[in-house]
Design a protein around this motif. Structure first.
Motif, PDB file in Angstrom:
ATOM      1  N   ARG A  62      -0.890  -6.778  19.035  1.00 52.86           N
ATOM      2  CA  ARG A  62      -1.530  -7.078  17.746  1.00 52.86           C
ATOM      3  C   ARG A  62      -2.710  -8.035  17.931  1.00 52.86           C
ATOM      4  O   ARG A  62      -3.661  -7.998  17.159  1.00 52.86           O
ATOM      5  CB  ARG A  62      -0.509  -7.661  16.771  1.00 52.86           C
ATOM      6  CG  ARG A  62       0.445  -6.603  16.225  1.00 52.86           C
ATOM      7  CD  ARG A  62       1.482  -7.235  15.304  1.00 52.86           C
ATOM      8  NE  ARG A  62       2.423  -6.271  14.783  1.00 52.86           N
ATOM      9  CZ  ARG A  62       2.491  -5.894  13.509  1.00 52.86           C
ATOM     10  NH1 ARG A  62       1.687  -6.415  12.619  1.00 52.86           N
ATOM     11  NH2 ARG A  62       3.381  -5.005  13.130  1.00 52.86           N
TER      12      ARG A  62
ATOM     13  N   ASP B 230       0.838  -1.178   0.000  1.00 51.20           N
ATOM     14  CA  ASP B 230       0.000   0.000   0.000  1.00 51.20           C
ATOM     15  C   ASP B 230       0.883   1.242   0.000  1.00 51.20           C
ATOM     16  O   ASP B 230       1.570   1.515   0.961  1.00 51.20           O
ATOM     17  CB  ASP B 230      -0.899  -0.028   1.239  1.00 51.20           C
ATOM     18  CG  ASP B 230      -1.952   1.063   1.219  1.00 51.20           C
ATOM     19  OD1 ASP B 230      -2.659   1.187   2.228  1.00 51.20           O
ATOM     20  OD2 ASP B 230      -2.071   1.796   0.221  1.00 51.20           O
TER      21      ASP B 230
ATOM     22  N   ASN C 178      -5.675  -5.898  20.408  1.00 49.13           N
ATOM     23  CA  ASN C 178      -6.225  -4.619  19.963  1.00 49.13           C
ATOM     24  C   ASN C 178      -6.625  -4.690  18.499  1.00 49.13           C
ATOM     25  O   ASN C 178      -6.041  -5.433  17.723  1.00 49.13           O
ATOM     26  CB  ASN C 178      -5.181  -3.506  20.146  1.00 49.13           C
ATOM     27  CG  ASN C 178      -4.782  -3.337  21.597  1.00 49.13           C
ATOM     28  OD1 ASN C 178      -5.548  -2.845  22.403  1.00 49.13           O
ATOM     29  ND2 ASN C 178      -3.574  -3.763  21.927  1.00 49.13           N
ATOM     30  N   ASP C 179      -7.606  -3.889  18.145  1.00 47.95           N
ATOM     31  CA  ASP C 179      -7.997  -3.763  16.742  1.00 47.95           C
ATOM     32  C   ASP C 179      -6.965  -2.855  16.074  1.00 47.95           C
ATOM     33  O   ASP C 179      -6.939  -1.652  16.303  1.00 47.95           O
ATOM     34  CB  ASP C 179      -9.398  -3.159  16.639  1.00 47.95           C
ATOM     35  CG  ASP C 179      -9.821  -2.913  15.197  1.00 47.95           C
ATOM     36  OD1 ASP C 179      -9.095  -3.327  14.267  1.00 47.95           O
ATOM     37  OD2 ASP C 179     -10.889  -2.292  14.997  1.00 47.95           O
ATOM     38  N   MET C 180      -6.099  -3.442  15.259  1.00 43.95           N
ATOM     39  CA  MET C 180      -5.006  -2.691  14.629  1.00 43.95           C
ATOM     40  C   MET C 180      -5.368  -2.216  13.218  1.00 43.95           C
ATOM     41  O   MET C 180      -4.508  -1.759  12.481  1.00 43.95           O
ATOM     42  CB  MET C 180      -3.738  -3.558  14.589  1.00 43.95           C
ATOM     43  CG  MET C 180      -3.257  -4.047  15.947  1.00 43.95           C
ATOM     44  SD  MET C 180      -2.806  -2.731  17.079  1.00 43.95           S
ATOM     45  CE  MET C 180      -1.043  -2.624  16.779  1.00 43.95           C
ATOM     46  N   THR C 181      -6.654  -2.301  12.864  1.00 42.15           N
ATOM     47  CA  THR C 181      -7.105  -1.940  11.527  1.00 42.15           C
ATOM     48  C   THR C 181      -6.704  -0.523  11.143  1.00 42.15           C
ATOM     49  O   THR C 181      -6.219  -0.282  10.050  1.00 42.15           O
ATOM     50  CB  THR C 181      -8.647  -2.063  11.415  1.00 42.15           C
ATOM     51  OG1 THR C 181      -9.033  -3.304  11.970  1.00 42.15           O
ATOM     52  CG2 THR C 181      -9.103  -1.973   9.974  1.00 42.15           C
ATOM     53  N   ASN C 182      -6.902   0.425  12.058  1.00 46.15           N
ATOM     54  CA  ASN C 182      -6.629   1.833  11.767  1.00 46.15           C
ATOM     55  C   ASN C 182      -5.363   2.321  12.460  1.00 46.15           C
ATOM     56  O   ASN C 182      -5.275   3.484  12.863  1.00 46.15           O
ATOM     57  CB  ASN C 182      -7.822   2.697  12.180  1.00 46.15           C
ATOM     58  CG  ASN C 182      -9.051   2.345  11.371  1.00 46.15           C
ATOM     59  OD1 ASN C 182      -8.969   2.166  10.161  1.00 46.15           O
ATOM     60  ND2 ASN C 182     -10.185   2.223  12.034  1.00 46.15           N
TER      61      ASN C 182
ATOM     62  N   ASP D 188      -1.087   2.561  12.185  1.00 49.94           N
ATOM     63  CA  ASP D 188       0.095   2.437  11.326  1.00 49.94           C
ATOM     64  C   ASP D 188       1.005   1.404  12.007  1.00 49.94           C
ATOM     65  O   ASP D 188       1.856   1.748  12.821  1.00 49.94           O
ATOM     66  CB  ASP D 188       0.781   3.805  11.192  1.00 49.94           C
ATOM     67  CG  ASP D 188       1.984   3.779  10.270  1.00 49.94           C
ATOM     68  OD1 ASP D 188       2.481   2.681   9.939  1.00 49.94           O
ATOM     69  OD2 ASP D 188       2.455   4.867   9.889  1.00 49.94           O
ATOM     70  N   VAL D 189       0.783   0.127  11.682  1.00 53.12           N
ATOM     71  CA  VAL D 189       1.480  -0.959  12.377  1.00 53.12           C
ATOM     72  C   VAL D 189       2.987  -0.949  12.109  1.00 53.12           C
ATOM     73  O   VAL D 189       3.774  -1.348  12.978  1.00 53.12           O
ATOM     74  CB  VAL D 189       0.877  -2.353  12.071  1.00 53.12           C
ATOM     75  CG1 VAL D 189      -0.494  -2.498  12.713  1.00 53.12           C
ATOM     76  CG2 VAL D 189       0.815  -2.628  10.593  1.00 53.12           C
TER      77      VAL D 189
ATOM     78  N   ALA E 126      -3.808   7.309  12.242  1.00 52.47           N
ATOM     79  CA  ALA E 126      -3.160   5.993  12.304  1.00 52.47           C
ATOM     80  C   ALA E 126      -1.814   6.095  13.016  1.00 52.47           C
ATOM     81  O   ALA E 126      -1.428   5.200  13.773  1.00 52.47           O
ATOM     82  CB  ALA E 126      -2.982   5.420  10.905  1.00 52.47           C
TER      83      ALA E 126
ATOM     84  N   LYS F 202      -2.458   6.534  16.821  1.00 53.32           N
ATOM     85  CA  LYS F 202      -2.745   5.252  17.472  1.00 53.32           C
ATOM     86  C   LYS F 202      -1.469   4.423  17.610  1.00 53.32           C
ATOM     87  O   LYS F 202      -1.286   3.720  18.604  1.00 53.32           O
ATOM     88  CB  LYS F 202      -3.815   4.483  16.704  1.00 53.32           C
ATOM     89  CG  LYS F 202      -5.191   5.081  16.884  1.00 53.32           C
ATOM     90  CD  LYS F 202      -6.257   4.294  16.138  1.00 53.32           C
ATOM     91  CE  LYS F 202      -7.619   4.907  16.367  1.00 53.32           C
ATOM     92  NZ  LYS F 202      -8.627   4.389  15.480  1.00 53.32           N
TER      93      LYS F 202
END
Length: 148
Positions: A41, A3, A44-48, A50-51, A11, A14
């Motif tokens: 990981r 991406d 938590n909901d890591m969808t949003n 910046d991992v 992001a 967070k």
């Protein structure tokens, strides 16, 4: 990175939030960084989030701890790093890592994010202390950017 879209400020925010909590956990329990990251990981909901940034901060701060602490320790107003509460210590380390190693992040953003997290997680007036220390540290490490 498949991406090519730049991460949103939210992001990144967070990612800092979780990285600060992970660094706190690392410093308090001495837990393994990979285990801490895996736990975050999973739990938590890591969808949003910046991992990639979360990973970099969580691993980068301990990796460069001496260099990171050297940025803020001269500005602690006659305190030692050991006298700081763990949240303040984690936030100063995180912010000074960004000052030193993420020059793509404006110094004002670094300070604002650290102050915001201090208001949320820190002691009553810790955000003022953190703001003062980081402002002085920015004078040292980001002087050209600050003068611009």
């Amino acid at each position: 990175m498949a991406d090519s879209k730049a991460p949103t400020p939210a992001a990144r925010r967070k990612a800092r939030h979780y990285a600060m909590q992970g660094l706190y956990q690392w410093q308090m329990a001495g837990a393994n960084l990979n285990a801490i990251e895996a736990e975050f990981r999973t739990d938590n909901d890591m969808t949003n989030v910046d991992v990639d940034y979360f990973h970099e901060l969580l691993h980068g701060v301990p990796q460069y701890l001496g260099e990171v602490e050297a940025v803020f320790i001269p500005h602690l107003q006659e305190r030692s790093s050991d006298e700081l509460d763990p949240v303040t210590q984690a936030l100063l380390r995180l912010a000074c890592y960004e000052f030193k190693y993420r020059i793509d992040v404006p110094y004002k953003v670094v300070i604002n994010e650290a102050v915001s997290l201090a208001k949320k997680f820190g002691a009553a007036e810790s955000h003022k202390f953190i703001n003062g220390v980081l402002d002085k540290a920015a004078n040292d490490i980001r002087s050209i950017e600050k003068r611009a």
